[in-house]
Design an enzyme around this catalytic site. Structure first.
Site, mmCIF file in Angstrom:
data_model
loop_
_atom_site.group_PDB
_atom_site.id
_atom_site.type_symbol
_atom_site.label_atom_id
_atom_site.label_comp_id
_atom_site.label_asym_id
_atom_site.label_seq_id
_atom_site.Cartn_x
_atom_site.Cartn_y
_atom_site.Cartn_z
ATOM 1 N N SER A 160 4.042 2.825 8.158
ATOM 2 C CA SER A 160 3.745 1.714 7.253
ATOM 3 C C SER A 160 4.948 1.353 6.410
ATOM 4 O O SER A 160 5.686 2.230 5.977
ATOM 5 C CB SER A 160 2.640 2.118 6.273
ATOM 6 O OG SER A 160 1.415 2.127 6.906
ATOM 7 N N ASP B 93 -0.102 -7.473 1.827
ATOM 8 C CA ASP B 93 0.412 -6.099 1.857
ATOM 9 C C ASP B 93 1.950 -6.127 1.936
ATOM 10 O O ASP B 93 2.545 -5.844 2.966
ATOM 11 C CB ASP B 93 -0.197 -5.351 3.045
ATOM 12 C CG ASP B 93 0.019 -3.849 2.956
ATOM 13 O OD1 ASP B 93 0.519 -3.382 1.908
ATOM 14 O OD2 ASP B 93 -0.301 -3.152 3.933
ATOM 15 N N HIS C 112 0.818 -1.220 0.000
ATOM 16 C CA HIS C 112 0.000 0.000 0.000
ATOM 17 C C HIS C 112 0.854 1.275 0.000
ATOM 18 O O HIS C 112 0.312 2.376 -0.144
ATOM 19 C CB HIS C 112 -1.030 -0.024 1.138
ATOM 20 C CG HIS C 112 -0.522 0.397 2.482
ATOM 21 N ND1 HIS C 112 -0.179 -0.495 3.468
ATOM 22 C CD2 HIS C 112 -0.302 1.626 3.005
ATOM 23 C CE1 HIS C 112 0.232 0.174 4.527
ATOM 24 N NE2 HIS C 112 0.162 1.467 4.275
#
Ligand SMILES: *[C@@H]1O[C@H](CO)[C@@H](O)[C@H](O)[C@H]1NC(C)=O
Ligand SMILES: *[C@@H]1O[C@H](CO)[C@@H](O)[C@H](O)[C@H]1NC(C)=O
Length: 280
Positions: free
Chosen positions: A228, A134, A82
């Site tokens: 992230s 992910d 992502h």
């Protein structure tokens, strides 16, 4: 993007054996640091030691540092799917304090604080969707030379058997009150049973491809926006090195408590296949 997984025989040569039974390493020169002051400490978000995380990468989309990532070889950075964007991307290596001057000088010799390298290949997982699969790789335009500030983290083809009580996460992401951190932060977290993440993050399915970790104590530590793509990692005694076990993927919005991490061991075949396919 399509990644063809090469044959098992070819993949096997990409690995280097470690001690009997503890699995094989992806990159031999990994998971060691110059700074020997790194010991297991238990605190909440705090400044990391300067040379303790030489694999830490800031992932940029355009001019903006959007995510974290890790150096896994001289050419590839591991991050979350992502975090990958259609726009121009680059990675920054050797970063620690974003507020330091661009160059550090000792006498008349100046060296850049950090180096930026353009991304020339963005590899997302073919079946990435939401928080599933992910994981992503960024290939850098040129190889990097390892230094005290720039070194890869270890990837192991087997989840460590020794009990790992405390794992760490690192990032420049926001703290609990929405401020991004100029100095690299680290926090200690524990692994929780997946059912806790399933409940708290209402994620389904939450299977072996994801790790549920966090700190639900009074002063909880967690990953936040901007973290992230960064690592969940631990020092593995069996091999005496630092190994990445997860990728920061999704947390709860308050940035306190539990988060879901991509289980790196689960995706080792995908990583090997992609690196093999896109190596130059
Ligand atoms: C990047 O930063 C430069 C200099 O600060 C600015 O001129 C340029 O517009 C920025 N580019 C983007 C895509 O934001
Ligand atoms: C991560 O994946 C590996 C391989 O599938 C598995 O053996 C291991 O138990 C998983 N780790 C966690 C914490 O779920």
């Amino acid at each position: 993007m399509k990644v063809v997984i090469a044959g098992i025989a070819a993949l096997a040569c990409l690995f280097l054996s470690t001690t009997e039974g503890s699995g094989r390493l992806f990159e031999n020169n990994c998971g060691t640091i110059k700074d020997s002051s790194m010991g297991p400490k238990i605190e909440n978000g705090r400044n990391a030691n300067e040379l303790s995380n030489p694999w830490m990468v800031a992932v940029f989309v355009g001019n903006v540092s959007m995510c974290g990532g890790t150096l896994i070889s001289s050419r590839f950075v591991l991050t979350a799917s992502h975090c990958i964007d259609m726009n121009y991307m680059k990675v920054r290596l050797g970063e620690y304090n974003k507020k330091n001057l661009e160059c550090e000088c000792v006498g008349s010799i100046c060296t850049p604080r950090a180096i930026d390298i353009d991304v020339d290949k963005k590899i997302m997982h073919r079946d990435y969707e939401g928080n599933i699969n992910d994981i992503g790789l960024l290939r850098m335009k040129n190889e990097v030379t390892f230094t005290d500030k720039i070194r890869p983290i270890c990837l192991l083809d087997k989840y460590p058997e020794e009990p790992i009580a405390h794992l760490k996460i690192t990032g420049w992401g926001e703290n609990g009150i929405g401020e991004t951190q100029p100095i690299l932060q680290e926090a200690t977290v524990e692994i929780y049973e997946r059912k806790w993440c399933k409940r708290k993050l209402s994620m389904d399915p939450l299977d072996v491809s994801r790790i549920c970790a966090g700190d639900t104590g009074e002063f909880s530590s967690d990953s936040c926006k901007g973290d992230s793509g960064g690592p969940l990692f631990a020092y593995v005694n069996e091999i005496g090195r630092t190994v990445q076990l997860g990728i920061i993927s999704k947390g709860i919005n308050s940035c306190s408590g539990l988060g879901s991490y991509t289980n790196v061991t689960h995706f080792m075949d995908w990583i090997l296949g992609a690196v093999e396919y896109y190596k130059v």
